[in-house]
Design a protein around this motif. Structure first.
Motif, PDB file in Angstrom:
ATOM      1  N   SER A 198      -1.331  10.233   4.712  1.00  0.00           N
ATOM      2  CA  SER A 198      -1.395   9.036   3.865  1.00  0.00           C
ATOM      3  C   SER A 198      -2.796   8.469   3.670  1.00  0.00           C
ATOM      4  O   SER A 198      -2.972   7.264   3.491  1.00  0.00           O
ATOM      5  CB  SER A 198      -0.456   7.957   4.431  1.00  0.00           C
ATOM      6  OG  SER A 198       0.873   8.408   4.435  1.00  0.00           O
ATOM      7  N   ASP A 199      -3.802   9.325   3.752  1.00  0.00           N
ATOM      8  CA  ASP A 199      -5.166   8.957   3.393  1.00  0.00           C
ATOM      9  C   ASP A 199      -5.640   7.753   4.221  1.00  0.00           C
ATOM     10  O   ASP A 199      -5.335   7.652   5.404  1.00  0.00           O
ATOM     11  CB  ASP A 199      -5.259   8.711   1.883  1.00  0.00           C
ATOM     12  CG  ASP A 199      -6.682   8.773   1.339  1.00  0.00           C
ATOM     13  OD1 ASP A 199      -7.424   9.699   1.717  1.00  0.00           O
ATOM     14  OD2 ASP A 199      -7.047   7.901   0.543  1.00  0.00           O
ATOM     15  N   LYS A 200      -6.379   6.848   3.602  1.00  0.00           N
ATOM     16  CA  LYS A 200      -7.017   5.744   4.331  1.00  0.00           C
ATOM     17  C   LYS A 200      -6.008   4.808   4.977  1.00  0.00           C
ATOM     18  O   LYS A 200      -6.211   4.331   6.095  1.00  0.00           O
ATOM     19  CB  LYS A 200      -7.932   4.962   3.397  1.00  0.00           C
ATOM     20  CG  LYS A 200      -9.157   5.743   2.934  1.00  0.00           C
ATOM     21  CD  LYS A 200     -10.037   4.911   2.012  1.00  0.00           C
ATOM     22  CE  LYS A 200     -11.248   5.707   1.545  1.00  0.00           C
ATOM     23  NZ  LYS A 200     -12.103   4.923   0.609  1.00  0.00           N
ATOM     24  N   ALA A 201      -4.906   4.514   4.272  1.00  0.00           N
ATOM     25  CA  ALA A 201      -3.902   3.606   4.833  1.00  0.00           C
ATOM     26  C   ALA A 201      -3.270   4.215   6.083  1.00  0.00           C
ATOM     27  O   ALA A 201      -3.020   3.515   7.076  1.00  0.00           O
ATOM     28  CB  ALA A 201      -2.827   3.280   3.795  1.00  0.00           C
ATOM     29  N   GLY A 202      -3.017   5.518   6.046  1.00  0.00           N
ATOM     30  CA  GLY A 202      -2.442   6.180   7.204  1.00  0.00           C
ATOM     31  C   GLY A 202      -3.383   6.208   8.393  1.00  0.00           C
ATOM     32  O   GLY A 202      -2.973   5.977   9.538  1.00  0.00           O
ATOM     33  N   LEU A 203      -4.661   6.490   8.130  1.00  0.00           N
ATOM     34  CA  LEU A 203      -5.643   6.456   9.214  1.00  0.00           C
ATOM     35  C   LEU A 203      -5.774   5.054   9.791  1.00  0.00           C
ATOM     36  O   LEU A 203      -5.924   4.886  11.013  1.00  0.00           O
ATOM     37  CB  LEU A 203      -7.002   6.951   8.714  1.00  0.00           C
ATOM     38  CG  LEU A 203      -7.109   8.442   8.418  1.00  0.00           C
ATOM     39  CD1 LEU A 203      -8.480   8.771   7.836  1.00  0.00           C
ATOM     40  CD2 LEU A 203      -6.854   9.282   9.671  1.00  0.00           C
ATOM     41  N   GLN A 204      -5.700   4.038   8.924  1.00  0.00           N
ATOM     42  CA  GLN A 204      -5.778   2.664   9.417  1.00  0.00           C
ATOM     43  C   GLN A 204      -4.581   2.344  10.311  1.00  0.00           C
ATOM     44  O   GLN A 204      -4.720   1.663  11.324  1.00  0.00           O
ATOM     45  CB  GLN A 204      -5.841   1.679   8.247  1.00  0.00           C
ATOM     46  CG  GLN A 204      -5.997   0.222   8.671  1.00  0.00           C
ATOM     47  CD  GLN A 204      -7.294  -0.046   9.424  1.00  0.00           C
ATOM     48  OE1 GLN A 204      -8.349   0.469   9.041  1.00  0.00           O
ATOM     49  NE2 GLN A 204      -7.225  -0.832  10.481  1.00  0.00           N
ATOM     50  N   ASP A 254       0.849  -1.196   0.000  1.00  0.00           N
ATOM     51  CA  ASP A 254       0.000   0.000   0.000  1.00  0.00           C
ATOM     52  C   ASP A 254       0.886   1.248   0.000  1.00  0.00           C
ATOM     53  O   ASP A 254       2.077   1.185   0.318  1.00  0.00           O
ATOM     54  CB  ASP A 254      -0.915   0.001   1.230  1.00  0.00           C
ATOM     55  CG  ASP A 254      -2.290   0.569   0.923  1.00  0.00           C
ATOM     56  OD1 ASP A 254      -2.403   1.390  -0.004  1.00  0.00           O
ATOM     57  OD2 ASP A 254      -3.250   0.194   1.616  1.00  0.00           O
ATOM     58  N   ARG A 255       0.300   2.385  -0.361  1.00  0.00           N
ATOM     59  CA  ARG A 255       1.077   3.596  -0.555  1.00  0.00           C
ATOM     60  C   ARG A 255       0.956   4.541   0.646  1.00  0.00           C
ATOM     61  O   ARG A 255      -0.135   4.748   1.185  1.00  0.00           O
ATOM     62  CB  ARG A 255       0.615   4.319  -1.832  1.00  0.00           C
ATOM     63  CG  ARG A 255       1.007   3.568  -3.081  1.00  0.00           C
ATOM     64  CD  ARG A 255       0.217   4.027  -4.296  1.00  0.00           C
ATOM     65  NE  ARG A 255       0.484   5.409  -4.655  1.00  0.00           N
ATOM     66  CZ  ARG A 255       1.533   5.812  -5.373  1.00  0.00           C
ATOM     67  NH1 ARG A 255       2.417   4.933  -5.792  1.00  0.00           N
ATOM     68  NH2 ARG A 255       1.703   7.082  -5.667  1.00  0.00           N
ATOM     69  N   PHE A 256       2.106   5.086   1.036  1.00  0.00           N
ATOM     70  CA  PHE A 256       2.182   6.055   2.121  1.00  0.00           C
ATOM     71  C   PHE A 256       2.983   7.268   1.649  1.00  0.00           C
ATOM     72  O   PHE A 256       3.738   7.192   0.685  1.00  0.00           O
ATOM     73  CB  PHE A 256       2.843   5.442   3.359  1.00  0.00           C
ATOM     74  CG  PHE A 256       1.983   4.433   4.064  1.00  0.00           C
ATOM     75  CD1 PHE A 256       1.187   4.790   5.138  1.00  0.00           C
ATOM     76  CD2 PHE A 256       1.969   3.106   3.655  1.00  0.00           C
ATOM     77  CE1 PHE A 256       0.395   3.859   5.791  1.00  0.00           C
ATOM     78  CE2 PHE A 256       1.184   2.165   4.296  1.00  0.00           C
ATOM     79  CZ  PHE A 256       0.397   2.549   5.362  1.00  0.00           C
TER      80      PHE A 256
END
Length: 219
Positions: free
Chosen positions: A199-205, A152-154
């Motif tokens: 980092s959008d959704k991945a960062g929030l996760q 996934d992208r960060f």
């Protein structure tokens, strides 16, 4: 974890603090999320987030002058702890950036991306700092990756990368253009070079996973 926690975000005058606070508060609204420069609050918190941004020398200077160094070192050894960006680099012994000594909690150092190697696969020169989205590959399983796809992208913004002596610390890697350490973990501590709050959704996760993590390395 279902009980209410106090999550302290360390404010020693460096870091993207407001964005970190807003991101953590978004995923942990039922908990007490505090942005603080009070050593007693950091010491008594259930979990600690240690951001860093800017020059390593300035970060270490501010941390030393803030009176927070001792409680940050203790938190990194004793409770669930998340280092972010320079907050990860500071955990190691030394940085090439202005020949700066770190906290020395782990053996290793931060190195500048070497100009001679900054060439992509088609021969184009790559910029330093490394700035923008990049894939993060899971070097090994860890609860911090729950619900986050491998590769996934960060979002990264950095000119230096950590080179740990103990490669078993590494739980995530990225390529620019060679493979470098993007995330580490040891016992109840996790640290990442990228910015989850950008980092959008991945960062929030990832922040959500830290909030829910019991501090154990097994999933």
């Amino acid at each position: 974890m279902s009980t209410k926690q106090r999550i302290a975000i360390v404010d020693y005058g460096m870091g993207n603090l407001r964005s970190v606070y807003q991101a953590v508060k978004h995923v942990a609204d039922e908990h007490d999320v505090v942005l603080t420069h009070d050593p007693e609050i950091v010491a008594s918190a259930d979990k600690v987030i240690f951001p860093g941004q800017g020059a390593m020398r300035d970060c270490m200077k501010n941390l030393n002058e803030s009176g927070l160094r001792i409680v940050v070192e203790a938190a990194a050894k004793e409770k669930p702890f998340l280092g972010v960006c320079v907050g990860m680099q500071m955990l190691f012994e030394h940085s090439e950036e202005a020949n700066t000594e770190g906290l020395g909690l782990f053996k290793g150092r931060s190195l500048r991306f070497p100009a001679a190697l900054m060439i992509d696969e088609v021969g184009q020169k790559l910029k330093v700092p490394h700035m923008g989205w990049n894939n993060v590959k899971h070097a090994r399983q860890h609860p911090i990756w729950q619900g986050i796809d491998n590769n996934d992208r960060f979002y990264y913004v950095h000119s230096y990368f950590v080179h740990p002596v103990d490669t078993d610390l590494v739980i995530g890697v990225s390529d620019y253009p060679f493979t470098f350490c993007g995330a580490i973990a040891s016992e109840q501590l996790v640290a990442v070079q990228f910015h989850p709050e950008k980092s959008d959704k991945a960062g929030l996760q990832l922040y959500r996973n830290f909030v829910n993590w019991d501090g154990k390395t097994s999933s």
